[in-house]
Design an enzyme around this catalytic site. Structure first.
Site, short mmCIF file in Angstrom:
data_model
loop_
_atom_site.label_atom_id
_atom_site.label_comp_id
_atom_site.label_asym_id
_atom_site.label_seq_id
_atom_site.Cartn_x
_atom_site.Cartn_y
_atom_site.Cartn_z
N GLY A 13 0.85 -1.38 -0.01
CA GLY A 13 0.02 0.12 0.04
C GLY A 13 0.69 1.13 -0.04
N ASN A 15 1.62 3.31 -2.59
CA ASN A 15 0.63 4.38 -3.22
C ASN A 15 -0.64 4.76 -2.47
OD1 ASN A 15 2.11 4.34 -6.17
ND2 ASN A 15 2.21 2.32 -5.75
N MET A 94 -4.05 -6.89 -7.17
CA MET A 94 -3.43 -7.87 -8.05
C MET A 94 -4.45 -8.84 -8.57
SD MET A 94 -0.47 -6.47 -8.25
CE MET A 94 0.63 -7.43 -9.22
N HIS A 113 0.33 1.11 -13.11
CA HIS A 113 0.90 0.03 -13.45
C HIS A 113 2.75 0.40 -13.49
CE1 HIS A 113 1.81 -3.66 -15.58
NE2 HIS A 113 2.70 -3.18 -16.48
#
Ligand code: GAR
Length: 198
Positions: A13, A15, A94, A113
């Site tokens: 996590g 991001n 994912m 991505h």
């Protein structure tokens, strides 16, 4: 009026943390993270949500399957609909989501991505860029469509690969770029600077 986002992630996590920190510092304007969702009970992203006082939900999924099954899809959609978000952010989620999931939230899902798409879609993208080898890689934020890593590109950030780079150093550079790009894109979507499809 707030611009409500839901973050989906499966792992550490970092991001999500970049988004939540920027929001907490008042750098994201009207953006408000209304929930964090994960397919894994032990995902650090869920703990992170608690630290930022955000509701978190775990929808347990079959860990042996790459794709969400219909029941898992319904469970995710039910939670998401409760919050009526303006945007769904896949930040290290994912699982492969199915067309029904995507159609139900049409034009509202973005994915991060770790490569300059259309190069190196799928998994192990940073490693693939390093071993190819290319001289420049980076990260991409794109709209989600049923084809994996193939939707319209919203924005990208490039990273130069040096001869001395290892998987560890390159991963760090790509992640640093991601932590800048993703909150920036969310802010620009919230202000209308970037238009939604349709
Ligand atoms: C990020 O590098 C993101 O680009 C990647 O997973 C990582 C999540 O890191 N996503 C994909 O590979 C999706 N195909 P985080 O959990 O620390 O944010």
């Amino acid at each position: 009026m707030s611009f409500k986002i839901i973050i989906l992630g499966s792992g550490r996590g970092s991001n999500a943390k970049a988004i939540l920190e920027a929001e907490a510092k008042g750098q994201l304007g009207e953006v408000s993270t209304v929930a964090v969702l994960s397919d894994k009970e032990e995902a650090p992203i869920l703990e992170l949500a608690k630290q930022f006082n955000k509701p978190s939900h775990c929808i347990l999924c079959n860990p042996r399957k790459a794709r969400l099954n219909p029941n898992e899809t319904t469970a995710f959609l039910e939670v998401i609909q409760e919050y009526q978000p303006d945007l769904i952010v896949l930040a290290g989620f994912m699982k492969i989501i199915d067309p029904h999931f995507i159609q139900s939230l049409e034009g509202k899902i973005i994915n991060l991505h770790p490569s300059l798409l259309p190069s190196f879609p799928g998994i192990n993208s940073i490693e693939s860029a390093l071993t190819f080898p290319v001289k420049v890689t980076g990260c991409t934020v794109h709209w989600v469509i049923p084809e994996i890593d193939a939707g319209t590109i919203i924005d990208q950030k490039a990273v130069t690969i040096e001869a001395s780079d290892t998987l560890e150093t390159l991963s760090k550079k790509v992640h640093t770029a991601e932590h800048q790009l993703l909150p920036e894109v969310i802010l620009r979507l919230s202000t209308g600077e970037i238009a939604f499809p349709n």
